[in-house]
Design a protein around this motif. Structure first.
Motif, PDB file in Angstrom:
ATOM      1  N   PHE A  24       0.821  -1.182  -0.018  1.00 23.95           N
ATOM      2  CA  PHE A  24      -0.075   0.160   0.029  1.00 23.95           C
ATOM      3  C   PHE A  24       0.915   1.155  -0.105  1.00 23.95           C
ATOM      4  CE2 PHE A  24      -3.818  -2.224   2.274  1.00 23.95           C
ATOM      5  CZ  PHE A  24      -4.489  -2.629   1.273  1.00 23.95           C
ATOM      6  N   GLY A  25       2.221   1.046  -0.188  1.00 24.77           N
ATOM      7  CA  GLY A  25       3.142   2.218  -0.321  1.00 24.77           C
ATOM      8  C   GLY A  25       3.101   3.042   1.211  1.00 24.77           C
ATOM      9  N   GLN A  26       3.261   2.351   2.151  1.00 24.07           N
ATOM     10  CA  GLN A  26       3.052   2.918   3.326  1.00 24.07           C
ATOM     11  C   GLN A  26       4.426   3.367   3.836  1.00 24.07           C
ATOM     12  OE1 GLN A  26       0.877   0.175   6.096  1.00 24.07           O
ATOM     13  NE2 GLN A  26      -0.941   0.817   5.049  1.00 24.07           N
ATOM     14  N   ASN A  27       4.958   4.449   3.487  1.00 26.15           N
ATOM     15  CA  ASN A  27       6.087   5.356   4.085  1.00 26.15           C
ATOM     16  C   ASN A  27       5.517   6.447   4.728  1.00 26.15           C
ATOM     17  OD1 ASN A  27       6.795   4.428   1.081  1.00 26.15           O
ATOM     18  ND2 ASN A  27       8.538   3.608   2.673  1.00 26.15           N
ATOM     19  N   PHE A  28       5.707   6.396   6.105  1.00 34.23           N
ATOM     20  CA  PHE A  28       4.973   7.445   6.997  1.00 34.23           C
ATOM     21  C   PHE A  28       5.947   8.544   7.175  1.00 34.23           C
ATOM     22  CE2 PHE A  28       2.339   4.104   8.804  1.00 34.23           C
ATOM     23  CZ  PHE A  28       1.175   3.984   7.638  1.00 34.23           C
ATOM     24  N   LEU A  29       5.479   9.926   7.218  1.00 37.85           N
ATOM     25  CA  LEU A  29       6.237  11.019   7.258  1.00 37.85           C
ATOM     26  C   LEU A  29       6.768  11.271   8.663  1.00 37.85           C
ATOM     27  CD1 LEU A  29       4.634  13.813   5.047  1.00 37.85           C
ATOM     28  CD2 LEU A  29       7.246  13.552   5.312  1.00 37.85           C
ATOM     29  N   THR A  30       7.937  11.521   8.890  1.00 34.44           N
ATOM     30  CA  THR A  30       8.316  12.064  10.259  1.00 34.44           C
ATOM     31  C   THR A  30       9.071  13.230  10.511  1.00 34.44           C
ATOM     32  OG1 THR A  30      10.438  10.782   9.659  1.00 34.44           O
ATOM     33  CG2 THR A  30       8.779   9.306  10.629  1.00 34.44           C
ATOM     34  N   ILE A  53      -5.795  11.816   0.673  1.00 31.13           N
ATOM     35  CA  ILE A  53      -5.595  10.519   0.314  1.00 31.13           C
ATOM     36  C   ILE A  53      -4.473   9.873   0.964  1.00 31.13           C
ATOM     37  CG2 ILE A  53      -5.399   8.818  -1.875  1.00 31.13           C
ATOM     38  CD1 ILE A  53      -6.222  11.622  -3.551  1.00 31.13           C
ATOM     39  N   GLY A  54      -5.055   8.936   1.618  1.00 31.12           N
ATOM     40  CA  GLY A  54      -4.067   7.775   2.504  1.00 31.12           C
ATOM     41  C   GLY A  54      -3.572   8.618   3.760  1.00 31.12           C
ATOM     42  N   PRO A  55      -4.392   8.817   4.691  1.00 29.57           N
ATOM     43  CA  PRO A  55      -3.814   9.479   6.047  1.00 29.57           C
ATOM     44  C   PRO A  55      -2.786   8.528   6.777  1.00 29.57           C
ATOM     45  CG  PRO A  55      -6.093   8.572   6.384  1.00 29.57           C
ATOM     46  CD  PRO A  55      -5.751   8.288   4.704  1.00 29.57           C
ATOM     47  N   GLY A  56      -2.733   7.359   6.317  1.00 25.28           N
ATOM     48  CA  GLY A  56      -1.837   6.557   7.245  1.00 25.28           C
ATOM     49  C   GLY A  56      -2.197   6.476   8.613  1.00 25.28           C
ATOM     50  N   ILE A  57      -1.260   6.949   9.354  1.00 27.28           N
ATOM     51  CA  ILE A  57      -1.538   7.031  10.965  1.00 27.28           C
ATOM     52  C   ILE A  57      -1.981   8.346  11.556  1.00 27.28           C
ATOM     53  CG2 ILE A  57      -0.060   4.874  11.783  1.00 27.28           C
ATOM     54  CD1 ILE A  57       2.080   6.992  12.563  1.00 27.28           C
ATOM     55  N   LEU A  74      -9.302   9.495   2.802  1.00 29.24           N
ATOM     56  CA  LEU A  74      -9.729   8.322   2.373  1.00 29.24           C
ATOM     57  C   LEU A  74      -8.420   7.047   2.802  1.00 29.24           C
ATOM     58  CD1 LEU A  74     -10.879   9.117  -1.309  1.00 29.24           C
ATOM     59  CD2 LEU A  74     -12.311   8.673   0.902  1.00 29.24           C
ATOM     60  N   GLU A  75      -8.721   6.392   3.401  1.00 27.91           N
ATOM     61  CA  GLU A  75      -7.860   5.340   3.573  1.00 27.91           C
ATOM     62  C   GLU A  75      -8.159   3.903   3.430  1.00 27.91           C
ATOM     63  OE1 GLU A  75      -4.452   5.414   4.652  1.00 27.91           O
ATOM     64  OE2 GLU A  75      -4.591   3.272   4.180  1.00 27.91           O
ATOM     65  N   ILE A  76      -7.091   3.225   2.373  1.00 31.16           N
ATOM     66  CA  ILE A  76      -7.696   1.781   1.923  1.00 31.16           C
ATOM     67  C   ILE A  76      -7.434   0.858   2.956  1.00 31.16           C
ATOM     68  CG2 ILE A  76      -5.237   1.153   0.968  1.00 31.16           C
ATOM     69  CD1 ILE A  76      -6.654   0.155  -1.397  1.00 31.16           C
ATOM     70  N   ALA A  99     -11.601   3.284   2.203  1.00 33.02           N
ATOM     71  CA  ALA A  99     -11.926   3.396   0.969  1.00 33.02           C
ATOM     72  C   ALA A  99     -10.748   3.215   0.056  1.00 33.02           C
ATOM     73  CB  ALA A  99     -13.060   4.284   0.344  1.00 33.02           C
ATOM     74  N   ASP A 100     -10.851   2.788  -1.065  1.00 34.41           N
ATOM     75  CA  ASP A 100      -9.905   2.892  -2.222  1.00 34.41           C
ATOM     76  C   ASP A 100     -10.117   4.184  -2.831  1.00 34.41           C
ATOM     77  OD1 ASP A 100      -8.347   2.504  -4.497  1.00 34.41           O
ATOM     78  OD2 ASP A 100      -8.613   0.503  -4.546  1.00 34.41           O
ATOM     79  N   VAL A 101      -9.166   4.992  -3.042  1.00 32.03           N
ATOM     80  CA  VAL A 101      -9.606   6.323  -3.910  1.00 32.03           C
ATOM     81  C   VAL A 101      -9.905   5.877  -5.178  1.00 32.03           C
ATOM     82  CG1 VAL A 101      -7.414   6.718  -4.215  1.00 32.03           C
ATOM     83  CG2 VAL A 101      -8.792   8.582  -4.440  1.00 32.03           C
ATOM     84  N   MET A 102      -9.244   5.103  -5.676  1.00 36.37           N
ATOM     85  CA  MET A 102      -9.453   4.698  -7.242  1.00 36.37           C
ATOM     86  C   MET A 102     -10.926   4.083  -7.394  1.00 36.37           C
ATOM     87  SD  MET A 102      -6.968   5.574  -8.638  1.00 36.37           S
ATOM     88  CE  MET A 102      -7.101   5.146 -10.260  1.00 36.37           C
ATOM     89  N   ALA A 123      -1.797  15.365  -0.050  1.00 37.64           N
ATOM     90  CA  ALA A 123      -1.718  13.898   0.266  1.00 37.64           C
ATOM     91  C   ALA A 123      -0.249  13.553   0.368  1.00 37.64           C
ATOM     92  CB  ALA A 123      -2.579  13.011  -0.617  1.00 37.64           C
ATOM     93  N   ASN A 124       0.159  12.816   1.022  1.00 34.21           N
ATOM     94  CA  ASN A 124       1.579  12.196   0.822  1.00 34.21           C
ATOM     95  C   ASN A 124       1.170  10.763  -0.097  1.00 34.21           C
ATOM     96  OD1 ASN A 124       4.074  10.714   0.886  1.00 34.21           O
ATOM     97  ND2 ASN A 124       3.866  10.525   3.025  1.00 34.21           N
ATOM     98  N   LEU A 125       1.196  10.913  -1.402  1.00 32.60           N
ATOM     99  CA  LEU A 125       0.639   9.823  -2.133  1.00 32.60           C
ATOM    100  C   LEU A 125       1.191   8.327  -2.020  1.00 32.60           C
ATOM    101  CD1 LEU A 125      -0.566  11.596  -5.474  1.00 32.60           C
ATOM    102  CD2 LEU A 125      -1.813  10.660  -3.437  1.00 32.60           C
ATOM    103  N   TYR A 127       3.239   5.738  -3.598  1.00 33.03           N
ATOM    104  CA  TYR A 127       3.966   5.507  -4.900  1.00 33.03           C
ATOM    105  C   TYR A 127       3.722   4.686  -5.857  1.00 33.03           C
ATOM    106  CZ  TYR A 127       7.493   8.513  -2.179  1.00 33.03           C
ATOM    107  OH  TYR A 127       7.883   9.465  -1.217  1.00 33.03           O
ATOM    108  N   TYR A 128       3.166   3.400  -5.368  1.00 37.40           N
ATOM    109  CA  TYR A 128       2.787   2.523  -6.369  1.00 37.40           C
ATOM    110  C   TYR A 128       1.697   2.915  -7.419  1.00 37.40           C
ATOM    111  CZ  TYR A 128      -1.527   0.998  -3.922  1.00 37.40           C
ATOM    112  OH  TYR A 128      -2.721   1.146  -3.655  1.00 37.40           O
ATOM    113  N   ILE A 129       1.068   3.877  -6.889  1.00 41.02           N
ATOM    114  CA  ILE A 129      -0.316   4.265  -7.812  1.00 41.02           C
ATOM    115  C   ILE A 129      -0.119   5.735  -7.931  1.00 41.02           C
ATOM    116  CG2 ILE A 129      -1.784   4.246  -5.624  1.00 41.02           C
ATOM    117  CD1 ILE A 129      -3.827   2.935  -6.785  1.00 41.02           C
TER     118      ILE A 129
END
Ligand code: SAM
Length: 293
Positions: A24-30, A53-57, A74-76, A99-102, A123-125, A127-129
């Motif tokens: 899911f391309g989970q690289n969280f900002l720190t 799109i993709g709030p992560g934590i 929206l978080e998948i 939800a999946d944004v797509m 968003a911090n998108l 990367y895979y998508i």
């Protein structure tokens, strides 16, 4: 809770029994200053609803909630929802949707959730998508004020590229048609947990809305023309268009380029948005003529 502290993040994830999901391309900002800069770039005043799109934590989400009137995220990944309930518990201006944004009907979401005022994407998108998400936003023509996104550095360069270079492609033309892109800042890989293999950058696309400088006669055909032109990257524009519009045939494509005063061996990366609009208008004419015959 300090979500920029990597130990805090690891403990939080462990306490919910979950790990980072690469798929899911989970690289969280720190990095708190990077988070503040992205959040601040999303809109000039606090009077805005943000679609994340993709709030992560919830690291960027919290900064957005502090700054803006309302946030819809929206978080998948269903596993992250209980964490978001905890990390966003202090805010009553946020709605998290699993939800999946797509697969989300953004027009419907906008109509129901963003009843009034300005709306912007931030968003911090994943990367895979990145490309499909951005194309979805660009093709939808929804009334976003702007789209501020963290993407791979190379992708940000493509978004902001000028015609002629190797970075110039379908995404550049589609973005330039809808708005004007600028790079806001570069972000090294070590500002994420886990660190991705590549560096990132934040780019902002300020959308023209109804004030587009270039307006093709048929927008779907414009996007199809752009996709066709770059679908066959190493081919000339003539060959790429012949492949993308088999119904036209090679001879008509050659005539098209002549009528636009374009050299026969030109490649798609040399055309400006305006030239793509002229090209798609001419394709429309040819299609209409051949329907009449
Ligand atoms: N916003 C967080 C941050 O900055 O730390 C997380 C960003 S992380 C790069 C991308 C997030 O997007 C992840 O939480 C991932 O689960 C989510 N995601 C991936 N694909 C998605 C999709 N198709 N729809 C919605 N969210 C998605």
């Amino acid at each position: 809770m300090n979500l920029c502290d990597t130990n805090v993040v690891r403990r939080l994830m462990a306490s919910y029994g979950i790990s980072f999901r690469h798929e899911f391309g989970q690289n969280f900002l720190t990095d708190p200053s990077v988070i503040e800069e992205i959040a601040a770039a999303a809109y000039p005043t606090e009077d805005c609803t943000i679609l994340e799109i993709g709030p992560g934590i919830g690291t960027l989400t919290r900064a957005l909630c502090e700054r803006y009137r309302k946030v819809i995220a929206l978080e998948i990944d269903r596993n992250l929802i209980p964490i978001l309930d905890e990390t966003l518990a202090d805010f009553d201006n946020v709605t998290v949707i699993n939800a999946d944004v797509m697969k989300t009907d953004l027009a419907e979401l906008l109509a129901s959730a963003f009843a009034e005022g300005a709306v912007a994407v931030c968003a911090n998108l994943p990367y895979y998508i990145t490309s499909p998400i951005l194309m979805k936003l660009l093709e939808s023509d929804l009334p976003f004020w702007g789209v501020t996104v963290m993407v791979q550095k190379e992708f940000a360069d493509r978004l902001c590229a000028a015609p002629g270079g190797k970075e110039y492609g379908a995404i550049t033309v589609s973005a330039a048609y809808r708005g004007s892109a600028e790079k806001i800042l570069n972000v090294p890989a070590d500002r994420f947990l886990p660190a991705p293999k590549v560096d990132s950058a934040v780019a902002r696309l300020r959308l023209y809305g109804d004030r587009k400088p270039v307006v093709p006669k048929d927008e779907d055909l414009f996007f199809r023309t752009v996709r066709a032109a770059f679908g066959q990257r190493r081919k000339t524009l003539a060959n790429a268009l012949t492949a993308g519009f088999p119904e036209l045939g090679k001879q008509t494509v050659t005539t098209l380029l002549e009528e636009l005063n374009l050299p026969a061996d030109i490649r798609g990366e040399r055309l400006s948005v305006e030239q793509f609009a002229n090209l798609s208008n001419l394709i429309l004419e040819k299609q209409t003529e051949s329907k009449k015959e």
